[in-house]
Scaffold this motif. Sequence first.
Motif, PDB file in Angstrom:
ATOM      1  N   GLU A 154       0.810  -1.228   0.000  1.00 39.40           N
ATOM      2  CA  GLU A 154       0.000   0.000   0.000  1.00 39.40           C
ATOM      3  C   GLU A 154       0.839   1.272   0.000  1.00 39.40           C
ATOM      4  OE1 GLU A 154      -1.984  -3.498   1.339  1.00 39.40           O
ATOM      5  OE2 GLU A 154      -0.260  -2.480   2.261  1.00 39.40           O
ATOM      6  N   ALA A 155       2.094   1.143   0.383  1.00 38.75           N
ATOM      7  CA  ALA A 155       2.973   2.319   0.420  1.00 38.75           C
ATOM      8  C   ALA A 155       3.421   2.757  -0.970  1.00 38.75           C
ATOM      9  CB  ALA A 155       4.198   2.032   1.288  1.00 38.75           C
ATOM     10  N   HIS A 156       3.141   1.931  -1.980  1.00 38.55           N
ATOM     11  CA  HIS A 156       3.574   2.228  -3.346  1.00 38.55           C
ATOM     12  C   HIS A 156       2.400   2.787  -4.152  1.00 38.55           C
ATOM     13  CE1 HIS A 156       6.453  -0.713  -1.814  1.00 38.55           C
ATOM     14  NE2 HIS A 156       7.307  -0.300  -2.747  1.00 38.55           N
ATOM     15  N   PRO A 157       2.432   4.060  -4.511  1.00 35.82           N
ATOM     16  CA  PRO A 157       1.343   4.608  -5.329  1.00 35.82           C
ATOM     17  C   PRO A 157       1.346   3.982  -6.720  1.00 35.82           C
ATOM     18  CG  PRO A 157       3.154   6.170  -5.207  1.00 35.82           C
ATOM     19  CD  PRO A 157       3.493   5.054  -4.253  1.00 35.82           C
ATOM     20  N   GLY A 158       0.151   3.781  -7.273  1.00 40.83           N
ATOM     21  CA  GLY A 158       0.052   3.267  -8.630  1.00 40.83           C
ATOM     22  C   GLY A 158       0.467   4.302  -9.662  1.00 40.83           C
ATOM     23  N   GLU A 159       0.534   3.855 -10.917  1.00 41.79           N
ATOM     24  CA  GLU A 159       0.977   4.760 -11.981  1.00 41.79           C
ATOM     25  C   GLU A 159       0.087   5.995 -12.102  1.00 41.79           C
ATOM     26  OE1 GLU A 159       0.379   1.475 -12.471  1.00 41.79           O
ATOM     27  OE2 GLU A 159       1.841   0.597 -13.853  1.00 41.79           O
ATOM     28  N   GLN A 160      -1.230   5.796 -12.043  1.00 39.43           N
ATOM     29  CA  GLN A 160      -2.125   6.927 -12.226  1.00 39.43           C
ATOM     30  C   GLN A 160      -2.027   7.900 -11.063  1.00 39.43           C
ATOM     31  OE1 GLN A 160      -3.800   7.398 -15.102  1.00 39.43           O
ATOM     32  NE2 GLN A 160      -4.374   9.434 -14.346  1.00 39.43           N
ATOM     33  N   GLU A 161      -1.950   7.384  -9.846  1.00 35.02           N
ATOM     34  CA  GLU A 161      -1.841   8.270  -8.686  1.00 35.02           C
ATOM     35  C   GLU A 161      -0.573   9.110  -8.747  1.00 35.02           C
ATOM     36  OE1 GLU A 161      -1.167   8.205  -3.829  1.00 35.02           O
ATOM     37  OE2 GLU A 161      -1.863   6.376  -4.830  1.00 35.02           O
ATOM     38  N   LEU A 162       0.562   8.456  -9.016  1.00 28.83           N
ATOM     39  CA  LEU A 162       1.809   9.212  -9.086  1.00 28.83           C
ATOM     40  C   LEU A 162       1.786  10.186 -10.252  1.00 28.83           C
ATOM     41  CD1 LEU A 162       4.619   9.810  -8.037  1.00 28.83           C
ATOM     42  CD2 LEU A 162       5.485   7.868  -9.377  1.00 28.83           C
ATOM     43  N   ALA A 163       1.247   9.751 -11.389  1.00 31.95           N
ATOM     44  CA  ALA A 163       1.180  10.639 -12.556  1.00 31.95           C
ATOM     45  C   ALA A 163       0.376  11.896 -12.241  1.00 31.95           C
ATOM     46  CB  ALA A 163       0.567   9.896 -13.738  1.00 31.95           C
ATOM     47  N   GLU A 164      -0.722  11.745 -11.511  1.00 28.37           N
ATOM     48  CA  GLU A 164      -1.537  12.912 -11.177  1.00 28.37           C
ATOM     49  C   GLU A 164      -0.811  13.854 -10.222  1.00 28.37           C
ATOM     50  OE1 GLU A 164      -5.157  11.215  -9.771  1.00 28.37           O
ATOM     51  OE2 GLU A 164      -5.828  10.597 -11.771  1.00 28.37           O
ATOM     52  N   SER A 165      -0.029  13.294  -9.306  1.00 30.18           N
ATOM     53  CA  SER A 165       0.768  14.144  -8.404  1.00 30.18           C
ATOM     54  C   SER A 165       1.828  14.904  -9.183  1.00 30.18           C
ATOM     55  CB  SER A 165       1.413  13.290  -7.315  1.00 30.18           C
ATOM     56  OG  SER A 165       0.439  12.708  -6.472  1.00 30.18           O
ATOM     57  N   LEU A 166       2.505  14.209 -10.087  1.00 31.74           N
ATOM     58  CA  LEU A 166       3.532  14.860 -10.901  1.00 31.74           C
ATOM     59  C   LEU A 166       2.906  15.925 -11.810  1.00 31.74           C
ATOM     60  CD1 LEU A 166       5.723  11.793 -12.006  1.00 31.74           C
ATOM     61  CD2 LEU A 166       5.996  13.255  -9.984  1.00 31.74           C
ATOM     62  N   TYR A 167       1.761  15.603 -12.370  1.00 36.76           N
ATOM     63  CA  TYR A 167       1.064  16.542 -13.243  1.00 36.76           C
ATOM     64  C   TYR A 167       0.718  17.825 -12.480  1.00 36.76           C
ATOM     65  CZ  TYR A 167      -2.675  18.419 -16.233  1.00 36.76           C
ATOM     66  OH  TYR A 167      -3.458  19.233 -17.017  1.00 36.76           O
ATOM     67  N   ALA A 168       0.241  17.662 -11.260  1.00 36.67           N
ATOM     68  CA  ALA A 168      -0.102  18.840 -10.454  1.00 36.67           C
ATOM     69  C   ALA A 168       1.136  19.668 -10.150  1.00 36.67           C
ATOM     70  CB  ALA A 168      -0.785  18.401  -9.164  1.00 36.67           C
ATOM     71  N   ALA A 169       2.227  19.003  -9.759  1.00 35.44           N
ATOM     72  CA  ALA A 169       3.450  19.724  -9.422  1.00 35.44           C
ATOM     73  C   ALA A 169       4.005  20.475 -10.624  1.00 35.44           C
ATOM     74  CB  ALA A 169       4.498  18.750  -8.879  1.00 35.44           C
ATOM     75  N   VAL A 170       4.042  19.814 -11.777  1.00 34.17           N
ATOM     76  CA  VAL A 170       4.563  20.465 -12.984  1.00 34.17           C
ATOM     77  C   VAL A 170       3.669  21.632 -13.379  1.00 34.17           C
ATOM     78  CG1 VAL A 170       4.959  20.154 -15.460  1.00 34.17           C
ATOM     79  CG2 VAL A 170       5.776  18.423 -13.843  1.00 34.17           C
ATOM     80  N   GLY A 171       2.358  21.425 -13.326  1.00 32.16           N
ATOM     81  CA  GLY A 171       1.438  22.493 -13.705  1.00 32.16           C
ATOM     82  C   GLY A 171       1.528  23.714 -12.812  1.00 32.16           C
ATOM     83  N   LEU A 172       1.864  23.489 -11.541  1.00 32.91           N
ATOM     84  CA  LEU A 172       1.984  24.598 -10.589  1.00 32.91           C
ATOM     85  C   LEU A 172       3.398  25.163 -10.524  1.00 32.91           C
ATOM     86  CD1 LEU A 172      -0.124  23.012  -7.709  1.00 32.91           C
ATOM     87  CD2 LEU A 172      -0.769  25.018  -9.079  1.00 32.91           C
ATOM     88  N   GLY A 173       4.317  24.543 -11.230  1.00 30.40           N
ATOM     89  CA  GLY A 173       5.703  25.020 -11.205  1.00 30.40           C
ATOM     90  C   GLY A 173       6.408  24.727  -9.902  1.00 30.40           C
TER      91      GLY A 173
END
Length: 298
Positions: free
Chosen positions: A176-195
């Motif tokens: 459970e400590a390992h986020p799936g591909e979609q979860e991590l992708a959404e976190s990265l997407y948010a970070a990149v979009g917010l700079g």
Amino acid sequence: MSGVLYRKLFDDAALFPPGNAPMGEALPAHRAHLAGRRAGYVGPFLVSDARVAELRTVLGRERRDGDDRHANPGGPGPGGADAPLTVAVTVPGGAEEVGAAVDAVLADPALRLSAVEVAAAPGRTREAAEALRTHLPDGAEGFVEVSRQGDVHADLVALVGTGHHAKFRTGGLTPEAHPGEQELAESLYAAVGLGVPFKCTAGLHHAVRHTSREGFEQHGFLNVLLATGVLLGGGAAEDAARVLAERDGATVAGLAAKLTDEEAETVRGTFRSFGTCSVTDPLEDLVVLGALPAPGPR
């Protein structure tokens, strides 16, 4: 592409799980990495605030031993232990403990503080960022670990304009400590979009996505680098998730090889580094994939 993509990518987390190396082994091993041909890929020595006192004790013992050797020139030299040790300190207890952690490092001239990484409960990212603003010395970076249990986007918004970065947990000691591909992708997407630049911690043991011996689905750090590049190029979270899911080493290495040095610099301006309990293993992965040359004799 040269080794730009991997420069100072690997923060030395040998003290942390699952490696759990003793201080007396982790510290000389870190110095050996810095003295070797791969020193350019190695980041700071990671230590938790609870172990700074132990680290200072070991360094103090080294200084005393060095003074003895200098007084008896027939003995061996200090082996590089005289130079200040560059450290990044983790503060899992939250904002209230940042000041004491910083003070403990700054009190010892044998240490140089490069970063502080503080965990934040959901909705308390702004408080952690304020603690970093208050206590960090010039030249040190601040990272706030964003909780997976909260509103990740909202917590990242709280970091915008603070000058501090995010930290994403990408693994651990349970499935459970390992986020799936979609979860991590959404976190990265948010970070990149917010700079908001970020680093990662835990779970990135190898270059390419794989299933571990324990049955954990683990991300590859090279996949994460490439997914970051896709997002910086205007890709969607679904595009990043597809890159994170790629398990073929030749495919992943081929995509990395196509990055120019300028593109690699841009990726690394966003994905700053990740903590690894073994610096050697991920570097060996890159050699096997042909992404880095094998180290020759000194």
